[in-house]
Design a protein around this motif. Sequence first.
Motif, PDB file in Angstrom:
ATOM      1  N   MET A   1       9.135 121.004 133.000  1.00  0.00           N
ATOM      2  CA  MET A   1      10.294 121.719 132.440  1.00  0.00           C
ATOM      3  C   MET A   1      10.998 122.524 133.521  1.00  0.00           C
ATOM      4  O   MET A   1      12.225 122.577 133.582  1.00  0.00           O
ATOM      5  CB  MET A   1       9.828 122.678 131.355  1.00  0.00           C
ATOM      6  N   GLU A   2      10.190 123.159 134.354  1.00  0.00           N
ATOM      7  CA  GLU A   2      10.779 123.979 135.431  1.00  0.00           C
ATOM      8  C   GLU A   2      11.551 123.106 136.409  1.00  0.00           C
ATOM      9  O   GLU A   2      12.639 123.482 136.865  1.00  0.00           O
ATOM     10  CB  GLU A   2       9.669 124.760 136.147  1.00  0.00           C
ATOM     11  N   ALA A   3      11.011 121.945 136.698  1.00  0.00           N
ATOM     12  CA  ALA A   3      11.718 121.036 137.610  1.00  0.00           C
ATOM     13  C   ALA A   3      13.057 120.618 137.019  1.00  0.00           C
ATOM     14  O   ALA A   3      14.079 120.571 137.717  1.00  0.00           O
ATOM     15  CB  ALA A   3      10.842 119.809 137.883  1.00  0.00           C
ATOM     16  N   VAL A   4      13.060 120.360 135.704  1.00  0.00           N
ATOM     17  CA  VAL A   4      14.296 119.980 135.027  1.00  0.00           C
ATOM     18  C   VAL A   4      15.301 121.133 135.118  1.00  0.00           C
ATOM     19  O   VAL A   4      16.477 120.945 135.456  1.00  0.00           O
ATOM     20  CB  VAL A   4      14.021 119.629 133.545  1.00  0.00           C
ATOM     21  N   GLY A   5      14.828 122.337 134.825  1.00  0.00           N
ATOM     22  CA  GLY A   5      15.701 123.510 134.859  1.00  0.00           C
ATOM     23  C   GLY A   5      16.299 123.731 136.240  1.00  0.00           C
ATOM     24  O   GLY A   5      17.488 124.038 136.377  1.00  0.00           O
ATOM     25  N   ARG A   6      15.473 123.570 137.262  1.00  0.00           N
ATOM     26  CA  ARG A   6      15.978 123.775 138.634  1.00  0.00           C
ATOM     27  C   ARG A   6      17.011 122.719 138.988  1.00  0.00           C
ATOM     28  O   ARG A   6      18.064 123.015 139.523  1.00  0.00           O
ATOM     29  CB  ARG A   6      14.816 123.744 139.636  1.00  0.00           C
ATOM     30  N   LYS A   7      16.727 121.489 138.639  1.00  0.00           N
ATOM     31  CA  LYS A   7      17.632 120.376 138.948  1.00  0.00           C
ATOM     32  C   LYS A   7      18.990 120.580 138.275  1.00  0.00           C
ATOM     33  O   LYS A   7      20.029 120.267 138.835  1.00  0.00           O
ATOM     34  CB  LYS A   7      16.995 119.069 138.465  1.00  0.00           C
ATOM     35  N   ARG A   8      18.961 121.138 137.046  1.00  0.00           N
ATOM     36  CA  ARG A   8      20.202 121.209 136.278  1.00  0.00           C
ATOM     37  C   ARG A   8      20.775 122.622 136.196  1.00  0.00           C
ATOM     38  O   ARG A   8      21.662 122.890 135.386  1.00  0.00           O
ATOM     39  CB  ARG A   8      19.965 120.645 134.885  1.00  0.00           C
ATOM     40  N   GLY A   9      20.252 123.515 136.996  1.00  0.00           N
ATOM     41  CA  GLY A   9      20.833 124.857 137.079  1.00  0.00           C
ATOM     42  C   GLY A   9      20.566 125.744 135.884  1.00  0.00           C
ATOM     43  O   GLY A   9      21.342 126.656 135.603  1.00  0.00           O
ATOM     44  N   ALA A  10      19.492 125.485 135.146  1.00  0.00           N
ATOM     45  CA  ALA A  10      19.149 126.358 134.023  1.00  0.00           C
ATOM     46  C   ALA A  10      18.264 127.499 134.537  1.00  0.00           C
ATOM     47  O   ALA A  10      17.058 127.528 134.313  1.00  0.00           O
ATOM     48  CB  ALA A  10      18.441 125.562 132.931  1.00  0.00           C
TER      49      ALA A  10
END
Length: 287
Positions: A242-251
């Motif tokens: 989830m954290e990787a997704v957030g970092r990738k998408r600026g969340a």
Amino acid sequence: IQWFPGHMTKARRQIEDKLKLIDIVIELLDARVPLSSRNPMVDEILKGKPRMVLLNKYDLADSQLTAEWVRYFAEQGLKALPIDAATGTNVKEILPRAKELWAHKIEAQLRKGVNPRAVRALIVGIPNVGKSTLINQLAGKKIAATGDRPGVTKGQQWIKVGTEMDLLDTPGILWPKFEDQMVGLRLAATGAIKEELLHMDEIAFFVIKYMVKHYGAALQERFGIAELPEDLDDPNEVVKVMEAVGRKRGAIVSGGKVDLDKASLIIIRDLRAGKLGRITLEVPGEL
Ligand code: GTP
């Protein structure tokens, strides 16, 4: 729609009223979750009416698994046809199948010297499975109300599908099975349940775990994840995704921490939009 026993009884009565008017039933399922999108009492409710199964939204589903699901239904004596009601793919196949289901009656009428009438059909399915979209597609114009939220279908007329099929303009609305938590998660992931009623992080957890198991490469590619978790029973490992997704998408929230709610929403929205690839959330034989 939030389904309570009273609503189910009412929905059932409405379908039973429609059944009196029709010859065959078109059971609409979601190709991504064919069993979870199936009403648990459908056989009992339809009381032996000739029936075909359509696996809708197959443009979003895994084609290999869709083929497996078609075999699964064939083993149960049901012919299942994958369709995309939105663009109309395979929708032309519905009429010949409807005529096939009703052929014995058409032949009997012909033998009596009677001109066979059009076969009368009813579409049934759970909310948001694409009933209105299919009705419009079969009608060749926009008649039924459609929308990407559950519960939009409203109040009965016949729609002519060529000269050989008459379709009731209002579908039969069925309820899904809720008792099983996994069913709830699969339906939530595909968008069959209202977003406000759900915990996004729980759905995202389910989606990540399923993706890692079945579609790991697609997940890595979409979100630039170098390594996938090995132990899916460790929640921390899932949170890392989830954290990787957030970092990738600026969340990111202030302090540089990942906004896990936003990351959850990104994963779910991407899945529903088909941006993680064509994904089926149920494997025949694995349930
Ligand atoms: P209720 O009115 O809630 O009972 O829904 P319904 O079963 O009538 O569903 P509806 O036709 O409103 O479709 C729900 C959403 O799914 C809409 O956003 C449609 O555009 C979309 N949809 C329907 N069929 C397909 C399909 O085959 N593929 C894709 N990708 N989307 C579809």
